[in-house]
Design a protein around this motif. Sequence first.
Motif, PDB file in Angstrom:
ATOM      1  N   TRP A 258       5.015  -1.874 -10.404  1.00 61.18           N
ATOM      2  CA  TRP A 258       3.963  -1.206  -9.650  1.00 61.18           C
ATOM      3  C   TRP A 258       3.390  -0.065 -10.484  1.00 61.18           C
ATOM      4  O   TRP A 258       4.130   0.745 -11.018  1.00 61.18           O
ATOM      5  CB  TRP A 258       4.524  -0.686  -8.323  1.00 61.18           C
ATOM      6  CG  TRP A 258       5.261  -1.743  -7.571  1.00 61.18           C
ATOM      7  CD1 TRP A 258       6.611  -1.878  -7.439  1.00 61.18           C
ATOM      8  CD2 TRP A 258       4.692  -2.855  -6.867  1.00 61.18           C
ATOM      9  NE1 TRP A 258       6.917  -2.987  -6.697  1.00 61.18           N
ATOM     10  CE2 TRP A 258       5.764  -3.618  -6.333  1.00 61.18           C
ATOM     11  CE3 TRP A 258       3.379  -3.273  -6.636  1.00 61.18           C
ATOM     12  CZ2 TRP A 258       5.559  -4.764  -5.584  1.00 61.18           C
ATOM     13  CZ3 TRP A 258       3.174  -4.432  -5.890  1.00 61.18           C
ATOM     14  CH2 TRP A 258       4.247  -5.159  -5.373  1.00 61.18           C
ATOM     15  N   THR A 259       2.065   0.012 -10.578  1.00 58.82           N
ATOM     16  CA  THR A 259       1.444   0.937 -11.523  1.00 58.82           C
ATOM     17  C   THR A 259       0.571   2.006 -10.867  1.00 58.82           C
ATOM     18  O   THR A 259       0.265   3.012 -11.492  1.00 58.82           O
ATOM     19  CB  THR A 259       0.564   0.165 -12.516  1.00 58.82           C
ATOM     20  OG1 THR A 259      -0.492  -0.496 -11.801  1.00 58.82           O
ATOM     21  CG2 THR A 259       1.391  -0.869 -13.272  1.00 58.82           C
ATOM     22  N   GLU A 260       0.127   1.779  -9.628  1.00 57.60           N
ATOM     23  CA  GLU A 260      -0.886   2.637  -9.029  1.00 57.60           C
ATOM     24  C   GLU A 260      -0.276   3.806  -8.269  1.00 57.60           C
ATOM     25  O   GLU A 260       0.892   3.780  -7.885  1.00 57.60           O
ATOM     26  CB  GLU A 260      -1.797   1.830  -8.113  1.00 57.60           C
ATOM     27  CG  GLU A 260      -2.594   0.769  -8.853  1.00 57.60           C
ATOM     28  CD  GLU A 260      -3.424   1.357  -9.984  1.00 57.60           C
ATOM     29  OE1 GLU A 260      -4.397   2.074  -9.716  1.00 57.60           O
ATOM     30  OE2 GLU A 260      -3.089   1.100 -11.158  1.00 57.60           O
ATOM     31  N   ASN A 261      -1.085   4.828  -8.024  1.00 57.90           N
ATOM     32  CA  ASN A 261      -0.645   5.995  -7.272  1.00 57.90           C
ATOM     33  C   ASN A 261      -1.416   6.046  -5.946  1.00 57.90           C
ATOM     34  O   ASN A 261      -0.962   5.504  -4.948  1.00 57.90           O
ATOM     35  CB  ASN A 261      -0.825   7.269  -8.085  1.00 57.90           C
ATOM     36  CG  ASN A 261      -0.068   8.447  -7.477  1.00 57.90           C
ATOM     37  OD1 ASN A 261       0.396   8.408  -6.343  1.00 57.90           O
ATOM     38  ND2 ASN A 261       0.063   9.524  -8.231  1.00 57.90           N
ATOM     39  N   THR A 262      -2.600   6.640  -5.935  1.00 60.01           N
ATOM     40  CA  THR A 262      -3.374   6.674  -4.698  1.00 60.01           C
ATOM     41  C   THR A 262      -3.635   5.275  -4.162  1.00 60.01           C
ATOM     42  O   THR A 262      -3.633   5.049  -2.948  1.00 60.01           O
ATOM     43  CB  THR A 262      -4.726   7.396  -4.928  1.00 60.01           C
ATOM     44  OG1 THR A 262      -4.468   8.700  -5.453  1.00 60.01           O
ATOM     45  CG2 THR A 262      -5.508   7.524  -3.637  1.00 60.01           C
ATOM     46  N   GLY A 263      -3.821   4.313  -5.043  1.00 57.03           N
ATOM     47  CA  GLY A 263      -4.112   2.947  -4.631  1.00 57.03           C
ATOM     48  C   GLY A 263      -2.906   2.040  -4.503  1.00 57.03           C
ATOM     49  O   GLY A 263      -3.063   0.815  -4.464  1.00 57.03           O
ATOM     50  N   LEU A 264      -1.703   2.607  -4.417  1.00 55.43           N
ATOM     51  CA  LEU A 264      -0.509   1.758  -4.354  1.00 55.43           C
ATOM     52  C   LEU A 264      -0.512   0.853  -3.130  1.00 55.43           C
ATOM     53  O   LEU A 264      -0.068  -0.287  -3.204  1.00 55.43           O
ATOM     54  CB  LEU A 264       0.757   2.607  -4.363  1.00 55.43           C
ATOM     55  CG  LEU A 264       2.065   1.803  -4.311  1.00 55.43           C
ATOM     56  CD1 LEU A 264       2.253   0.983  -5.578  1.00 55.43           C
ATOM     57  CD2 LEU A 264       3.272   2.717  -4.097  1.00 55.43           C
ATOM     58  N   SER A 265      -1.001   1.333  -2.003  1.00 54.88           N
ATOM     59  CA  SER A 265      -0.979   0.502  -0.798  1.00 54.88           C
ATOM     60  C   SER A 265      -1.753  -0.792  -1.016  1.00 54.88           C
ATOM     61  O   SER A 265      -1.333  -1.868  -0.566  1.00 54.88           O
ATOM     62  CB  SER A 265      -1.543   1.272   0.402  1.00 54.88           C
ATOM     63  OG  SER A 265      -2.860   1.729   0.134  1.00 54.88           O
ATOM     64  N   ALA A 266      -2.893  -0.722  -1.694  1.00 52.59           N
ATOM     65  CA  ALA A 266      -3.661  -1.937  -1.995  1.00 52.59           C
ATOM     66  C   ALA A 266      -2.919  -2.807  -3.003  1.00 52.59           C
ATOM     67  O   ALA A 266      -2.861  -4.039  -2.859  1.00 52.59           O
ATOM     68  CB  ALA A 266      -5.042  -1.567  -2.524  1.00 52.59           C
ATOM     69  N   GLU A 267      -2.346  -2.191  -4.014  1.00 51.52           N
ATOM     70  CA  GLU A 267      -1.607  -2.941  -5.034  1.00 51.52           C
ATOM     71  C   GLU A 267      -0.438  -3.706  -4.422  1.00 51.52           C
ATOM     72  O   GLU A 267      -0.147  -4.844  -4.811  1.00 51.52           O
ATOM     73  CB  GLU A 267      -1.101  -1.990  -6.114  1.00 51.52           C
ATOM     74  CG  GLU A 267      -0.365  -2.679  -7.240  1.00 51.52           C
ATOM     75  CD  GLU A 267       0.210  -1.704  -8.259  1.00 51.52           C
ATOM     76  OE1 GLU A 267       0.508  -2.150  -9.382  1.00 51.52           O
ATOM     77  OE2 GLU A 267       0.368  -0.507  -7.924  1.00 51.52           O
ATOM     78  N   LEU A 268       0.221  -3.085  -3.430  1.00 51.25           N
ATOM     79  CA  LEU A 268       1.385  -3.701  -2.792  1.00 51.25           C
ATOM     80  C   LEU A 268       1.029  -4.958  -2.005  1.00 51.25           C
ATOM     81  O   LEU A 268       1.905  -5.756  -1.671  1.00 51.25           O
ATOM     82  CB  LEU A 268       2.068  -2.690  -1.869  1.00 51.25           C
ATOM     83  CG  LEU A 268       2.924  -1.633  -2.561  1.00 51.25           C
ATOM     84  CD1 LEU A 268       3.206  -0.461  -1.618  1.00 51.25           C
ATOM     85  CD2 LEU A 268       4.232  -2.233  -3.059  1.00 51.25           C
TER      86      LEU A 268
END
Length: 224
Positions: free
Chosen positions: A155-165
């Motif tokens: 997993w690479t994203e911060n603010t956008g982690l929810s979308a990445e997940l």
Amino acid sequence: MGTYNEEAAIGTVLDDVERVTDGRAEVVCVDGSSDRTPEIARGRGARVVEQEPQGYGVAVREALLTPDRPVVVTTDCDDTYPMGQLPEFLDWINRGYDVVSGDRLYWGAEAMPDLNRWGNYAFAGLASLLMGELVHDTTTGMRAYRRDVIEDIDWTENTGLSAELLIRPKTRGYDVREIPIEYDERAGETKLDPFSGGAAIAKSIVKVCLEERRRRKRRNPELR
């Protein structure tokens, strides 16, 4: 849960989790608060991992990887999500799904500020266009995951982690199901700026979708 100054809601959320799960859930809060959030969480039996505030994704990533359970559930701690639906999430996992994602927009999410609601519709539309398959709510904070999904993907994203997940498991062939959930007005003040935060989420969606498209082409050269 990633928690940041949620003393107005954290007690209610943890009480609801306790009630719905009969006390069998292991609750992990990764906390960077300056208020009484960690004290309240510990008082309700949660495991609190304290770290300096580094953003949404950093906290949630740590929360996902900390518990040693076969199924991990994420939720926000602002009392917007329906803890009463936790058994439904687990039921779909038990039926064989790898990720079960709560769709806040299905019923209209009237408690959500208009700007946020239309932004979330836009995020879902953007992700659907880039992925080539329909998703309904990319930024929901309430999901259940099989542990191997969490461990198998970087997993690479911060603010956008929810979308990445949501995007990475779905594009890699994991069985993902979105289910409708109610969404309530939050307790306490929001921490995300709708403009800068929204831009960061949109950028993450584009980045992750393009990375997954390139990954799929490398693995399946005939798709080029």
